[in-house]
Design an enzyme around this catalytic site. Structure first.
Site, PDB file in Angstrom:
ATOM      1  N   PHE A 238      49.196 -24.885  -9.711  1.00 40.58           N
ATOM      2  CA  PHE A 238      49.870 -25.585 -10.823  1.00 40.58           C
ATOM      3  C   PHE A 238      49.063 -26.822 -11.161  1.00 40.58           C
ATOM      4  CE2 PHE A 238      52.578 -28.589 -12.905  1.00 40.58           C
ATOM      5  CZ  PHE A 238      53.351 -27.818 -13.763  1.00 40.58           C
ATOM      6  N   ASP A 344      42.911 -31.572  -7.367  1.00 38.24           N
ATOM      7  CA  ASP A 344      44.127 -32.000  -8.053  1.00 38.24           C
ATOM      8  C   ASP A 344      45.109 -32.523  -7.012  1.00 38.24           C
ATOM      9  OD1 ASP A 344      46.672 -32.133  -9.142  1.00 38.24           O
ATOM     10  OD2 ASP A 344      46.438 -30.348 -10.386  1.00 38.24           O
ATOM     11  N   LYS A 375      52.140 -38.907 -10.231  1.00 34.72           N
ATOM     12  CA  LYS A 375      53.367 -38.942  -9.434  1.00 34.72           C
ATOM     13  C   LYS A 375      53.556 -40.235  -8.638  1.00 34.72           C
ATOM     14  CE  LYS A 375      54.421 -34.049  -9.285  1.00 34.72           C
ATOM     15  NZ  LYS A 375      55.840 -34.039  -9.585  1.00 34.72           N
ATOM     16  N   THR A 400      43.986 -43.661 -27.827  1.00 36.00           N
ATOM     17  CA  THR A 400      44.524 -44.989 -28.153  1.00 36.00           C
ATOM     18  C   THR A 400      44.855 -45.781 -26.892  1.00 36.00           C
ATOM     19  OG1 THR A 400      45.420 -44.222 -30.246  1.00 36.00           O
ATOM     20  CG2 THR A 400      46.339 -46.244 -29.359  1.00 36.00           C
TER      21      THR A 400
END
Lengths: 516, 516
Positions: A238, A344, A375, A400
């Site tokens: 994931f 990750d 997280k 931005t």
């Protein structure tokens, strides 16, 4: 109270008063049961005889369950929310004013021990006094109301905020950060860096200009300007739910259905058998099979991978573990084929595994090229280790916001709290204790706890349950908020301040569920 | 001072003291020039004789330029930052402690009138007192330190925060919100909603289950589970830089080069000729050509569009305008072909065009299906108008954060400030005044100001400049921070608190640049 006072002594008076208020509100508003006696057979063996100093002595002494969950007040609030916000995924309507430390409160006076922690996100406890200080500082107020476009108009102390915060915990070998907004965002930024790096190599270096063909084709989404390259990920992995990250996510159909995706390759992730010591040879063979298939895909996939992305522990996909040797093998493979290696750590990062970064368990001599996180950092970014990964021109990695100084300030306070309380060591110690308790429960209730895993990985523990969803639901009735992953795993994601006495309460509650 | 005191009277004493401190710091730390005399020929005609009440009387009376920009202190700070953060896109190193209202300060004592406002993002001024109150409230502190996974564990007052904030300004016909993190994120969430909606229609409704083929193919990124559908966008449009949003972005090659993209269609966006009244027939024909081509692409593109996405004013792509009739035509076309109509108000939204939402200028009787926004909202989300756009199952539009209550609280305070000071009316009035001043300058300096555009669109004005980058650079030397868009446009993006006296200063400064 000692740790709290140590913090408070460093505070501005107004903030300190605010904390005292917070603290007194907590202890009066929630009714705590008297110190519990842990009489149950299986769980009692787990009670520590060590004298353990609680990090937050004002924390509830245990859970309180007053009503069914949701109770009447929660039901009314959910009904109101449903009118404007999809509540079908709602687990529990929380009252964060009444939550403290490891305990989450709802609107009906229920206070649960929280080992899910906002999907592994709350690092150092609800209403942590040190974080409250940071949140009420003049720097934070300015960061919130004067949010800069960081790439164009950074604030004068941005370097200092990074250096004294995020970069202080940079993984070994990586010394730069690009700040993003979420875990998915961090992964996509890393993927973009990988694609730019790959194409730059193909062109012959940073000094080689884009060709007219590159430029023209990029504007119509065609190769070579929009190249036919890929990111290789693993089955059950994931990595987020934006279009690029979702193309690497392989967790569940409900995450992916109806969303267009890139034709990118997935390698098998090792399916380990437990207990590990009993299946050592089979598991090693399985890992080799997965490495071989990864190498084949790198060499043969029509859209060559610019990077391989992997979680140290596949989290949403069911808490799937592999050995350090597997990950060292991946690093070697990616190095061999000149493919970048992205780790990750969105869910595993920031202390829960008994190391600050889970990939520290692998003993790599050659660090990953990028590490993404979010997280528990309450922020996201990607690290990179050398100037090669800076694009050859400005405005190629740009947006931005480019992150959020408010969240960077908060993460700095989180890092300080982790250091002050030595929380990485705590997850290692408490994790070992919790694992042993779960082992004993697994022996007593072998049909309830299967494939217990995460030994040596701090409190990042999980097991398979044949009636998982029922267990999660019943846990609330005995005062515990716990989550699942994959199809049948119960995953533990307590905060970094989860201690042995919390483990005792958890184990006792779990046994109640099994007995019921 | 009246407006400030009205705000302050509602405050907690501590916060009020903090604001007073902030305010006095501003007035002592920055040296303001005496009230200026606007003697220049072209600009003087623009000076308003109205008695205009300044929103923030403590604001600097005009810019201060003490050094070259960057000055010596800024240069040293940039050098330090470069070690850990890519500074090649850096425009100005800011000191937000010394910035107030429409004025941005740097580290060398320079204070510039800011008509760029963090790429159109700062809504109601630096260090706005009302926002400072919101930022130092107990609700804000809790939102920062107890960040929830909103889809699972929303806070008890989430419905109220949405209803008294974001939803209060929901565009006509839309009554629900999905909260995201950034403009790109908001667009991708909208695209995902469109794809799910489209596939649901193709299947025959929300009650029809996914087929086994859908499920299996989704997990390997293949059709039909990962469908061959598209989003149609327009040439020169900008919708973000994540993989899905970037596939719809067509602004500049530097935004897109080396990043894989979906094979999605782009329609031409009208290229209008100015002045509009002189080219009415040609412009109408050009718009019809673009509508015809859009319809052809909707009907013929091999990957059928599930939605059309368009900006009311193409911003990054060069400030390109089209008429209300063009956008009404798009709405009609999308309705006719059962394609969703997404209006990207990331840059145009929240008051700058003289309406709260720029698409209000179009006089639609059939509202857009979704409106995305971010920037001045300091948050992002997408609105949708009916339950049809809620996916048929939970966890299909889901992520850990699902927005940020801290940013939602801040946006509520921004909305209140917009209402309190009637700022949408202000941008309409000031915009008209500013446009007239620019018209006069364009007559005096026709080679400097070409294709002046944005009449009737509040302060959202722009023109083409044959020496654009030089003008932007020189503007700093006369005390103005202004940005560009596209290849040669100067774009004005002042805050909503930009008043006529600011317009006078801006026009006078601009003339200085032209004269130099």
């Amino acid at each position: 109270m000692a740790s709290f006072l140590r913090t408070a002594s460093r505070l501005r008076p107004a903030a300190a008063r605010s904390i005292a208020f917070q603290s007194s509100k907590m202890t009066t508003a929630v009714s705590f049961p008297a110190q519990r006696q842990y009489a149950s057979a299986a769980a009692s063996a787990t009670i520590s005889n060590d004298v353990e100093q609680p990090f937050f002595p004002d924390e509830p002494k245990g859970p309180t369950v007053k009503t069914a969950i949701p109770g009447p007040k929660s039901k009314a609030a959910i009904e109101q929310l449903e009118k404007v916000f999809d509540t079908r995924s709602l687990n529990m309507m929380a009252n964060y004013n009444q939550s403290f430390g490891n305990y989450i409160a709802d609107l009906d006076g229920n206070v649960l021990l929280d080992v899910y922690a906002q999907i592994a996100s709350i690092p150092v406890g609800y209403n942590n006094p040190a974080l409250l200080l940071a949140a009420t500082s003049p720097e934070m107020a300015s960061a919130i109301i004067n949010r800069p476009a960081l790439g164009n108009f950074p604030q004068h102390d941005w370097a200092e905020i990074l250096e004294t915060g995020i970069l202080k915990v940079a993984p070994k070998g990586l010394n730069q950060v690009f700040t993003g907004q979420t875990g998915s965002d961090a992964n996509e930024l890393a993927y973009k860096a990988a694609f730019m790096w790959r194409r730059q190599h193909e062109r012959g270096g940073a000094h080689v200009e884009f060709s007219d063909h590159d430029i023209a084709s990029s504007m119509v989404n065609q190769s070579p300007g929009a190249p036919q390259l890929s990111i290789l990920s693993f089955k059950a992995g994931f990595h987020g739910r934006l279009f690029g990250s979702l193309s690497t996510t392989r967790s569940k159909p409900i995450h992916k259905l109806d969303i267009p995706a890139f034709d990118w390759p997935q390698a098998p992730f090792p399916v380990s058998k437990y207990p590990l010591d009993q299946y050592a040879a089979e598991n090693a063979a399985e890992e080799q099979r997965c490495l071989d298939e990864t190498e084949r895909l790198i060499k043969e996939w029509p859209q060559p991978p610019a990077a391989v992305v992997v979680e140290p522990i596949q989290s949403e996909g069911g808490d799937n573990h592999a050995s350090p040797a597997f990950f060292r093998g991946l690093r070697a493979l990616t190095r061999k084929h000149n493919v970048l290696f992205i780790v990750d750590e969105v869910q595993t990062g920031v202390g829960a595994t008994g190391k600050f970064w889970a990939h520290e368990h692998w003993g790599l001599t050659d660090p990953p090229d990028m590490v993404t996180f979010s997280k528990k950092a309450q922020a996201a970014g990607y690290y990179f280790g050398n100037n090669e990964l800076r694009p050859n021109k400005p405005y190629r990695q740009f947006n931005t916001w480019m992150g959020d100084p408010a969240r960077a300030l908060l993460f700095r306070a989180i890092i300080q709290e982790i250091e002050r309380l030595d929380l990485v060591q705590n997850t290692a110690t408490t994790g070992e204790y919790l694992y042993k308790g779960l082992e004993r429960l697994a022996q007593a209730y072998p049909s309830e706890i299967q494939n217990l895993r995460g030994k040596g990985q701090g409190t990042f523990l999980a097991w398979d349950s044949p009636r998982r969803d029922e267990v999660l639901k019943k846990a609330k009735t005995v005062g515990v908020n716990v989550g699942g992953s994959g199809e049948r795993a119960v995953r533990l994601r307590p905060m970094l301040i989860f201690q042995k006495h919390h483990a005792d309460i958890f184990l006792e509650s779990l046994e109640k569920v099994f007995k019921a």
